[in-house]
Design a protein around this motif. Sequence first.
Motif, PDB file in Angstrom:
ATOM      1  N   TYR A 136       5.503  50.905  74.743  1.00  0.00           N
ATOM      2  CA  TYR A 136       4.970  50.312  73.618  1.00  0.00           C
ATOM      3  C   TYR A 136       3.549  49.959  73.672  1.00  0.00           C
ATOM      4  CZ  TYR A 136      10.085  49.575  72.262  1.00  0.00           C
ATOM      5  OH  TYR A 136      11.266  49.506  71.824  1.00  0.00           O
TER       6      TYR A 136
ATOM      7  N   ILE B 191       1.739  53.175  72.479  1.00  0.00           N
ATOM      8  CA  ILE B 191       1.823  53.225  71.216  1.00  0.00           C
ATOM      9  C   ILE B 191       0.627  52.306  70.641  1.00  0.00           C
ATOM     10  CG2 ILE B 191       3.133  52.925  69.081  1.00  0.00           C
ATOM     11  CD1 ILE B 191       5.568  53.580  70.611  1.00  0.00           C
ATOM     12  N   TYR B 192       0.398  51.014  71.115  1.00  0.00           N
ATOM     13  CA  TYR B 192      -0.595  50.131  70.876  1.00  0.00           C
ATOM     14  C   TYR B 192      -1.716  50.754  70.996  1.00  0.00           C
ATOM     15  CZ  TYR B 192      -3.028  45.673  70.718  1.00  0.00           C
ATOM     16  OH  TYR B 192      -4.061  44.718  70.635  1.00  0.00           O
ATOM     17  N   GLU B 193      -1.943  51.176  72.196  1.00  0.00           N
ATOM     18  CA  GLU B 193      -3.217  51.695  72.609  1.00  0.00           C
ATOM     19  C   GLU B 193      -3.782  52.646  71.489  1.00  0.00           C
ATOM     20  OE1 GLU B 193      -5.445  53.750  76.585  1.00  0.00           O
ATOM     21  OE2 GLU B 193      -3.334  52.976  76.456  1.00  0.00           O
ATOM     22  N   TYR B 194      -2.901  53.806  71.177  1.00  0.00           N
ATOM     23  CA  TYR B 194      -3.173  54.948  70.429  1.00  0.00           C
ATOM     24  C   TYR B 194      -2.885  54.526  68.789  1.00  0.00           C
ATOM     25  CZ  TYR B 194      -4.775  57.146  74.606  1.00  0.00           C
ATOM     26  OH  TYR B 194      -5.220  57.596  75.776  1.00  0.00           O
ATOM     27  N   TRP B 195      -2.762  53.142  68.569  1.00  0.00           N
ATOM     28  CA  TRP B 195      -2.101  53.138  67.063  1.00  0.00           C
ATOM     29  C   TRP B 195      -2.438  54.022  65.943  1.00  0.00           C
ATOM     30  CZ3 TRP B 195      -5.200  50.950  63.212  1.00  0.00           C
ATOM     31  CH2 TRP B 195      -6.228  50.657  63.681  1.00  0.00           C
ATOM     32  N   GLU B 196      -3.841  54.599  66.168  1.00  0.00           N
ATOM     33  CA  GLU B 196      -4.246  55.247  65.054  1.00  0.00           C
ATOM     34  C   GLU B 196      -3.590  56.227  64.917  1.00  0.00           C
ATOM     35  OE1 GLU B 196      -8.722  55.022  63.702  1.00  0.00           O
ATOM     36  OE2 GLU B 196      -8.648  54.317  65.944  1.00  0.00           O
TER      37      GLU B 196
ATOM     38  N   TYR C 142      -0.625  56.966  65.431  1.00  0.00           N
ATOM     39  CA  TYR C 142       0.829  56.598  65.037  1.00  0.00           C
ATOM     40  C   TYR C 142       0.470  55.847  63.315  1.00  0.00           C
ATOM     41  CZ  TYR C 142       1.884  57.402  69.463  1.00  0.00           C
ATOM     42  OH  TYR C 142       1.929  58.123  70.800  1.00  0.00           O
ATOM     43  N   LEU C 143      -0.485  55.556  63.325  1.00  0.00           N
ATOM     44  CA  LEU C 143      -0.682  54.582  61.963  1.00  0.00           C
ATOM     45  C   LEU C 143      -0.446  55.776  60.666  1.00  0.00           C
ATOM     46  CD1 LEU C 143      -0.855  51.957  60.430  1.00  0.00           C
ATOM     47  CD2 LEU C 143      -3.404  52.394  60.441  1.00  0.00           C
TER      48      LEU C 143
ATOM     49  N   ILE D  85      10.189  50.829  66.778  1.00  0.00           N
ATOM     50  CA  ILE D  85       9.411  50.213  65.823  1.00  0.00           C
ATOM     51  C   ILE D  85       9.636  50.562  64.490  1.00  0.00           C
ATOM     52  CG2 ILE D  85       6.926  50.142  65.366  1.00  0.00           C
ATOM     53  CD1 ILE D  85       6.275  50.546  68.272  1.00  0.00           C
TER      54      ILE D  85
ATOM     55  N   ILE E 251       8.882  54.611  69.522  1.00  0.00           N
ATOM     56  CA  ILE E 251       8.469  54.715  68.098  1.00  0.00           C
ATOM     57  C   ILE E 251       9.515  54.617  67.214  1.00  0.00           C
ATOM     58  CG2 ILE E 251       7.448  56.493  66.375  1.00  0.00           C
ATOM     59  CD1 ILE E 251       6.077  57.970  68.832  1.00  0.00           C
TER      60      ILE E 251
END
Lengths: 377, 296, 357
Positions: free
Chosen positions: B67, B70-75, B77-78, B275, B272
């Motif tokens: 998690y 994912i938070y670190e590379y949120w862009e 995944y966004l 989420i 992912i």
Amino acid sequence: MERSNLFLLIGVIAAAVVIFLNFDSSNIKTSQVSEAGGELKIYNWSDYIAEDTISNFEAETGIIVTYDMYDSNEVLEAKMLAGSSGYDLVVPTADFLARGREAGAYQDMDLSRIQNASNQDPEIQAQADRMVGSNSAGLVYMWGSTGIAYNEDMVVERLGDDAPTDSWSLILDPANAAKLEDCGIAILDAPTDVLPNVMTYLGYPGTSMEKSHFEAAGDALSAIRPYLRYINSSQSINDIANGDICAAIMWSGDAFQAAYRAEEAENGHVIDYYIPNEGTNLWFDVMAIPADAKNVDNAYKFVDYMMRADVAAANVNYVWYASGNEAARPDIDPEILSHPGIYPTEKAKEKLFVTPVYDAQTDRIVTRVWNRFSAGN
Amino acid sequence: MNYFFQKFGRILVIWLPLGWLLLFFMFPLVEMINVSFSEARRAVPPYIPAFQIGSGGFTFSPVLDNYLLIYEYWEDYLWPAINSIRLAFFSTLYCLLFAYPMAWWIARSNKSIQHILLILVLMPFWTSSLLRMYALIGLLNPNGFINDVLIWAGITVTPIQMMQTDFSIYSGMILTYLPLMILPLYASLVRLDVSIIEAAADLGAKKWDIFRTIVLPLSIPGIVAGSLLVFIPAVGEFVIPALLGGPEQLMLGKVIWTEFFRNRDWPVAAAIAIILIAIIILPIVYARYQDRERIS
Amino acid sequence: MAPFIRIQNISKKYGKLLAVDNVSFNLEKGELFSLLGPSGCGKTTLLRILAGFEITTEGYVEIDGQDMVDVDPADRPVNIMFQNYALFPHMSVSNNIGYGLKRASLPDNEIKSRVSELLELVHLNGMGERKPSTLSGGQRQRVALARALARRPKLLLLDEPLAALDKKLRSETQFELCKIQEQLGTTFVVVTHDQEEAMTLSTRIGVMNNGKLVQVGTPNEIYEQPQTTFVADFVGEISFIEVTVKEQKGPYWLMQGAVPIHVSTGAKLRINQKVNLALRPEKISLTSKSTGKINEFPVKVIDWAFYGAGTQYRVVGPGGINLKLYESHNIPSKSNARQPETGFINFSPDSIIILER
């Protein structure tokens, strides 16, 4: 019956039908009565063997073969990593085999049990072994390159007679890509086969694992992205054969299949394939035995059979990939043997390279660079 | 004896669906949550389960790395998430626009042919979805059937590029998901009493007024059900955009695929997915909760 | 003066089926007219034609001098109350009632005051914000009535308005409906299969059978002077005796069937004409001993039923004639009185209805 119940019933039937149809039927195999020869379960790439090879083998040995097919290394790998696949022989590409061995999904192959192993081209086998990191992982079945397939007339029409049909720049140079945009450019959706080649085009070593090199390759791809029709590994065979696209980064075998289809269709499209002079990566598909295979003896028998010169030649003549089998050469169609896109010239060979097996961190970098390129941001 | 069967029957009726849900919905979901908190490794299986039952009894050692990554590379995944939600949203909208008149027409047609029409709606489900996509490609290609006809009829000289456009993607999405929209809409429209519509007409409502004030509000349950049935799988869809779309279509489904297959990072893929489920499910649960509040 | 509503030669065909067959009648302003008939007689189709939902195959409808042929249901000065009330389930009671007013683009405050007037009219004050699903059957019926009245139609159509209510509520509502109708002076057309309902509600009744309007008249006319066997049988209890006209004898006609019967009538009859005599149960008297009256003969009681206000008997007379008769309890009935097994009946010669056979 009340209407709402009827609707429910229809819904349930529909759902059942959908589930049934989407069920991978290759998973349900009725167990056949094993005769004297026993049985053998093979999982190989689709369209990757001559039509009569399996039946000939069955006739010769009395072994009953279950032959299933996949069309991506990823699918094979997921099955192997999940365990208990039930297969006795599979044909992963070398880097996938390396990772699978690391995870303990494959067993060593005892080459002394395979008489015809001596037919193998030692040079090719050594390159594959280096990639896998073992001399006893398995035997190379076919090998090939990544290069560019193009529609001669369409490309010459747009870029003139001096179109760089010997270089990655045909597609990777934005000026050329812009001119080919209207007739259609496609790129493999396979980062490990595309990014290293873009790196060689940019002057970096294709074997590099430097993050900055991958990122530079990603930037170079992003520069031609506006001109791409799509990024997809399976569609370009048909589309280039039909003239729906005119240039594509493709695997050698796929390119020849497309050329063959265009010829068969007599649609006037002439498709050719070349290995760019900047160099390209080689790949090797290796026959290997899963760790939990049940019919190991029969797997050995099958590999031995496949290594026979006449069998190997028949397969090459059918699939148009280069064989790992040296002894098969005399029986191979001269047209295949002399094509520099299949069996590269000595000069081209100097520039060929084998990509290293990436570690998890590099995997992540490669994927991220690739996803950013394909997402366009 | 009879009593026994009655009791047994009741137990069967209650536990069969529950067992089904437990087996095919709850267990996989729990397993996915488990994987999402596990540590990736190169082995079979390619992760160290967070929750284990072994010789040492239960052990539970969750790892938050997946998690956090994912938070670190949120862009990264966004954007695919936005792509996917946009695709799902418009697919749902187009399906609704196409399905509504069809469902209305089926619900209002002769009872004896309604069943036939419903079977026709379901018919495409009887062929593989991949096959249907290739059939669509055959229609839309520059050398495809539609362009052949247009050129033959002299409507266009050069083929119209329909493949690798939004048009082709949404054609594929509609082709695949339309039945899932029609069926619940039909179910809610067929229950609509004709006399209610006549009553509105009798009270001075014109056609559009009747639709706006009577039919539409009364079919909202069908619209909601159909939209959920389309939207939820459409968010995870990536095969259709990959087959029919151009290069700009990186979908969240594909990102999960690459995490799973390319990075061989099953835990991150699972994270992912969890989420995504949370993002989709929570608003629905919230909306239902609000609904219940309002009623009571 | 032209009639308020004129229905002229209306026919409606569904394929080969003639649902309404050449129906004509006129209505005066403020009438409460019932269309009475068994199910499938075409009365509902006729109602739907008046509302504008069905297009006539032939004939025309005129309301207050205006031809209705090409007028949409939405634009007719006609409203309908459906049998199942057809309330809009997603709207409050007030919005249901105000729906037609809103379509007419009335200002909001006027809609509001009209709706509260109507709520008052149907005794639903304070229920305006409730949803129909929270109301009782009787309350829903009144919402439907208020909604149909909201646009002040010249003609209000009611399709089986009381059918969905239980019996006790029905008689109360009947009374209420009449009161509202009188109060507003709106012309009502009620479709019903219940002859009792038609009797109590209506100023006039039209009896329908097989798509035809067979008789129109006041409740009294329909009951006392039915013109066909069908009407006589459909409206109220009745017994028939088949006879042949024999001769005129003083003020009476002598009829011969199983027993001789004297009939007093102004009707023109021929000798040897075969006719049906119809007798209402309350017109027949039952006595234990012979009274020597005219039209008397002995009977055997085969069945009886106690109704509180009276007792109904089934008796068999000479020649096997079956008769129903009704004895009103003018004096308190004795609780355990034995019912007679045999006796005599008699009926007055002028209480007999003569019908063609």
